[in-house]
Design an enzyme around this catalytic site. Structure first.
Site, PDB file in Angstrom:
ATOM      1  CD  GLU A  12      -2.916  -1.142   0.065  1.00  0.00           C
ATOM      2  OE1 GLU A  12      -2.917  -0.173  -0.736  1.00  0.00           O
ATOM      3  OE2 GLU A  12      -3.662  -2.130  -0.047  1.00  0.00           O
ATOM      4  CG  ASN A  15      -1.503   9.968  -0.827  1.00  0.00           C
ATOM      5  OD1 ASN A  15      -1.536  10.944  -0.093  1.00  0.00           O
ATOM      6  ND2 ASN A  15      -0.635   9.859  -1.824  1.00  0.00           N
ATOM      7  CG  ASP A 329       4.276  17.075  -7.073  1.00  0.00           C
ATOM      8  OD1 ASP A 329       4.720  18.173  -7.466  1.00  0.00           O
ATOM      9  OD2 ASP A 329       4.655  15.980  -7.537  1.00  0.00           O
ATOM     10  CB  THR A 346      -5.551   7.196  -2.005  1.00  0.00           C
ATOM     11  OG1 THR A 346      -4.249   6.700  -2.318  1.00  0.00           O
ATOM     12  CG2 THR A 346      -6.518   6.038  -1.896  1.00  0.00           C
TER      13      THR A 346
HETATM   14  N1  LIG Z   1       5.669  13.376  -6.379  1.00  0.00           N
HETATM   15  C1  LIG Z   1       4.619  12.698  -6.841  1.00  0.00           C
HETATM   16  N2  LIG Z   1       4.477  11.406  -6.500  1.00  0.00           N
HETATM   17  C2  LIG Z   1       3.391  10.755  -6.962  1.00  0.00           C
HETATM   18  C3  LIG Z   1       2.415  11.375  -7.773  1.00  0.00           C
HETATM   19  N3  LIG Z   1       1.464  10.479  -8.059  1.00  0.00           N
HETATM   20  C4  LIG Z   1       1.816   9.330  -7.440  1.00  0.00           C
HETATM   21  N4  LIG Z   1       2.986   9.479  -6.774  1.00  0.00           N
HETATM   22  C5  LIG Z   1       3.715   8.472  -5.990  1.00  0.00           C
HETATM   23  O1  LIG Z   1       3.039   7.244  -6.098  1.00  0.00           O
HETATM   24  C6  LIG Z   1       2.391   6.916  -4.884  1.00  0.00           C
HETATM   25  C7  LIG Z   1       0.982   6.466  -5.210  1.00  0.00           C
HETATM   26  O2  LIG Z   1       0.467   5.662  -4.211  1.00  0.00           O
HETATM   27  P1  LIG Z   1      -0.714   6.132  -3.243  1.00  0.00           P
HETATM   28  O3  LIG Z   1      -0.183   7.200  -2.385  1.00  0.00           O
HETATM   29  O4  LIG Z   1      -1.224   4.909  -2.605  1.00  0.00           O
HETATM   30  O5  LIG Z   1      -1.863   6.719  -4.173  1.00  0.00           O
HETATM   31  P2  LIG Z   1      -2.734   5.926  -5.284  1.00  0.00           P
HETATM   32  O6  LIG Z   1      -2.049   4.631  -5.597  1.00  0.00           O
HETATM   33  O7  LIG Z   1      -2.778   6.877  -6.435  1.00  0.00           O
HETATM   34  O8  LIG Z   1      -4.091   5.689  -4.704  1.00  0.00           O
HETATM   35  C8  LIG Z   1       2.421   8.161  -4.036  1.00  0.00           C
HETATM   36  O9  LIG Z   1       2.429   7.917  -2.665  1.00  0.00           O
HETATM   37  C9  LIG Z   1       3.696   8.842  -4.513  1.00  0.00           C
HETATM   38  O10 LIG Z   1       4.817   8.268  -3.888  1.00  0.00           O
HETATM   39  C10 LIG Z   1       2.618  12.764  -8.114  1.00  0.00           C
HETATM   40  O11 LIG Z   1       1.821  13.390  -8.800  1.00  0.00           O
HETATM   41  N5  LIG Z   1       3.728  13.360  -7.616  1.00  0.00           N
HETATM   42 MG   LIG Z   2      -1.814   2.979  -4.069  1.00  0.00          MG
END
Ligand SMILES: Nc1nc2c(ncn2[C@@H]2O[C@H](COP(=O)(O)OP(=O)(O)O)[C@@H](O)[C@H]2O)c(=O)[nH]1
Ligand SMILES: [Mg+2]
Length: 387
Positions: A12, A15, A329, A346
């Site tokens: 996980e 977020n 961001d 998320t």
């Molecule tokens: N810096 C940055 N990191 C991102 C962005 N989108 C995703 N990430 C990275 O990818 C992860 C996505 O996992 P999560 O937080 O679980 O969100 P979800 O998977 O989109 O529901 C984030 O925690 C960040 O580490 C973004 O727009 N900017």
């Molecule tokens: Mg995720």
């Protein structure tokens, strides 16, 4: 005190973990009706998405990302290292591994229940020579567990309270796989109190503010987004925030496009939407937050050369780490005049909440990209703050 620790399923992301914190904070509030329970904050680290090479991303305290005094104003919390110091060593008395019921829902009927059951999955802990349990423990190798039990649980977080109060005599209890239990009351007052208390660490907010001023002509004064350090006094009127003169975009890629999901656009589709928004809103600037890989980023820059991105130097990346960059961001997207995110991310959801706290008109917040050939492009749900 009795210490409640927890951890989340390793794959996980950041977020969702923030969301699980809300469930645990709610459980601790329930537990505190009988006894002096304290929530121990699980250090950040080894997250799948934090892939910047050559920087140490383990054992990161919450204070690097969130304001601890703000969290404290909601429920008593402490960092893991404080727990070790205060409780007399790196021992966790009792680990409860949460799991569902092997048999699923009986007769298709939903009921809330908790029972000690045989472990369904292979334990993520192994016994050492002294009989202690060893495991990941957020990168703290010296940590040991004394007992491990699997607990089938079905329902909201606080259904665990009676079990913890009546059956556990230990002074430290860890709930592993804490995401198994649901919110006590999603988007209710308690949810929002905890959510509002999750104020980003000041140094991250400052970097976000400076970036907005320098590259996006955006300041809290001009944009009508005044911020109160003390979240308990922050109560912006819905629609009062105006936002900086730019469109904020969260474009989630990587695992969201690998599955060829219907609800995620191609880069071309996303750029087309961004251009039409800029035109409609009479804005010239667009800030893009994305986890796109190098190759996609190159394509995106070609199609949308004017886009603004937060790109830290290697030196700053080492200080902020991937988690801090992601928060910056999110801060910048949260202050945009108009925001558009990615379906069921998320990361986007947390931006919605941040904008709700700042007092933006919901029309400017609850927007997402549609897939190129998506038939019904349902927009995100508006969750109003309950104060
Ligand atoms: N810096 C940055 N990191 C991102 C962005 N989108 C995703 N990430 C990275 O990818 C992860 C996505 O996992 P999560 O937080 O679980 O969100 P979800 O998977 O989109 O529901 C984030 O925690 C960040 O580490 C973004 O727009 N900017
Ligand atoms: Mg995720």
């Amino acid at each position: 005190s009795v210490y409640l620790l927890y951890d989340v399923n390793p794959p996980e992301g950041f977020n969702l973990r923030r969301d699980v914190y809300i469930r645990m904070a709610s459980l601790v509030k329930t537990l505190r009706q009988r006894g002096d329970w304290v929530l121990v904050l699980p250090p950040w680290g080894r997250l799948y998405h934090w892939q910047s090479p050559e920087i140490d991303q383990e054992r990161i305290p919450w204070g690097e990302f969130f304001s601890i005094t703000s969290l404290q104003a909601n429920v008593p919390v402490m960092e893991y290292e404080e727990f070790i110091a205060e409780s007399g060593g790196p021992f966790i008395d009792h680990i409860l591994v949460l799991q569902s019921y092997a048999e699923g829902w009986t007769e298709g009927k939903w009921e809330e229940k908790v029972d000690v059951r045989p472990c369904i999955e292979k334990l993520a802990y192994t016994k050492d020579k002294q009989g202690y349990y060893r495991g990941w423990f957020w990168g703290y190798e010296e940590t040991r567990g004394v007992n491990v039990t699997c607990l089938s649980a079905q329902g909201h977080a606080s259904i665990l309270a009676p079990y913890l109060q009546d059956n556990i005599t230990a002074t430290s209890v860890m709930l592993d796989r804490a995401e198994t239990v649901l919110h006590d009351h999603y988007a209710g007052k308690d949810y929002w109190d905890t959510r509002r208390s999750m104020v980003f660490a000041k140094h991250l907010r400052i970097i976000g503010d400076e970036f907005r001023a320098k590259y996006l002509n955006s300041t809290d004064e001009k944009d009508l987004t005044p911020y109160q350090e003390d979240w308990t006094r922050m109560k912006a009127k819905p629609g009062s925030a105006w936002g900086g003169p730019y469109v904020g975009v969260h474009l989630r890629r990587k695992d969201f496009i690998w599955g060829h999901r219907e609800d995620v656009p191609s880069l071309k589709g996303a750029v087309k939407k961004i251009r039409s928004l800029l035109k409609k809103l009479k804005l010239e600037r667009v800030f893009v937050a994305t986890d796109a890989d190098e190759e996609e980023l190159k394509k995106l820059k070609k199609m949308l050369p004017e886009m603004v991105r937060f790109e830290p130097s290697q030196e700053n990346l080492e200080l902020l780490r991937d988690g801090g960059v992601a928060i910056i961001d999110q801060c910048i997207c949260a202050h945009a005049r108009y925001f558009i995110g990615t379906s069921v991310s998320t990361f986007s959801f947390r931006i919605h909440e941040e904008r709700e706290i700042l007092g933006f008109d919901p029309k400017t917040t609850y927007n997402r990209f549609c897939g190129d050939s998506e038939k019904e492009c349902e927009q995100p749900t508006h969750w109003k703050i309950v104060y």
